[in-house]
Scaffold this motif. Structure first.
Motif: not given
Length: 290
Positions: A94-98, A106-123, A160-164
């Motif tokens: 979706y991010l690469s095509e639409f 917004a989805v791309r920003f949330l994706d980056d934020v989620l990738a930076g959340v410490p794993s213990i916080v997710l736990g 996303e990078i692969s489709f781009m």
């Protein structure tokens, strides 16, 4: 009157180049030496602790085998992929095509934020919402969902990078032939992007294999083999053995910890070797398309 000695420009460049290469080599030694020392220690002590009983017996206190931990690790990682792979791949497509509009940003920003959340916080978040809130207790489902949430951003970004990277002319040729957009994505772009997607999935597996903090809050620990229950039943996993047993003042506990660390490294190595083999097999198909 003698002229002052002037160093030529080429000589100065050679000196600065040599200095740069020397600093790069020194930096590499500073980084590689601790890593090689850790790998050498883990491999040496881990291989010495390997035995037939290690793969056939469950953990008995701080002794026994690692059958329950090996099985639990495979179950947790497989469960995480069941949830994360479809969501991450579809999100990346979706991010690469639409994803050029406001919602895509917004989805791309949330994706980056989620990738930076410490794993213990997710736990801890999963502990509050899944283990306590939904009443699942320590369980396979809580641990797998937490790992899935953690690795979804990586799969989505690799996809996303692969489709781009798929040539735009290929899509235009498909549209010129009257193909629908879904057909262009699945039949033309997807085969070329598949090696990159596979890289993201295997990278996510490697991350999930090495996680401890989120599983302590969600999967707990069990000395018994997994009985097939998804909730209300804790499960063993290798990283708990590494984290917990290495602090015990017993030789048997240390042996299990080093054996578990060696098995985790071996699994990651197998993933990397398999990834390189898959990419080599896929490269002729990509380069052969003009």
């Amino acid at each position: 009157m003698p002229q002052p000695f002037n160093i030529s420009r080429i000589t100065r460049r050679k000196w600065f180049s040599g200095l740069g290469w020397g600093l790069a080599a020194a930096s590499f030694v500073l980084v590689a030496t601790p890593l090689l020392d850790i790998l050498f220690t883990v491999v040496r002590k881990g291989m010495s602790a390997l035995s037939f009983a290690l793969f056939t017996q469950v953990t008995n206190g701080i002794s026994g085998g690692l059958l329950n931990a090996i099985t639990g690790t495979l179950v947790l990682v497989s469960g995480a992929l069941v949830f994360a792979a479809p969501v991450g791949i579809l999100a990346g497509i979706y991010l690469s095509e639409f994803g050029r509009g406001r919602f895509g940003r917004a989805v791309r920003f949330l994706d980056d934020v989620l990738a930076g959340v410490p794993s213990i916080v997710l736990g801890y978040f999963s502990y509050v919402t899944l283990v306590i809130g939904l009443g699942w207790q320590f369980s396979v489902l809580a641990g797998s969902l937490t790992l899935a949430i953690m690795v979804v951003p990586y799969i989505a970004r690799f996809t996303e990078i692969s489709f781009m990277q798929v040539p735009g002319g290929l899509r235009e040729a498909g549209y010129a032939l009257g193909l629908r957009e879904l057909t262009v994505i699945t039949r033309l772009a997807l085969p070329l992007a598949l090696p990159g997607i596979l890289t993201g999935v295997l990278f996510a597996i490697a991350i999930a294999l090495g996680e401890t903090a989120p599983l302590i809050y969600t999967a707990g620990w069990s000395n018994f083999l997994w009985n097939g229950k998804l909730i209300h039943e804790p499960i063993g996993y290798l990283t708990y053995v590494i984290w917990s047993f290495i602090n015990q003042p017993y030789r048997s506990a240390h042996a299990l910890a080093f054996a578990a660390a060696f098995l985790v490294i071996l699994m990651v190595l197998i993933i990397n070797v398999g990834l390189n083999a898959a990419l080599r097999r896929a490269r002729p198909a990509r380069t052969g398309l003009r």
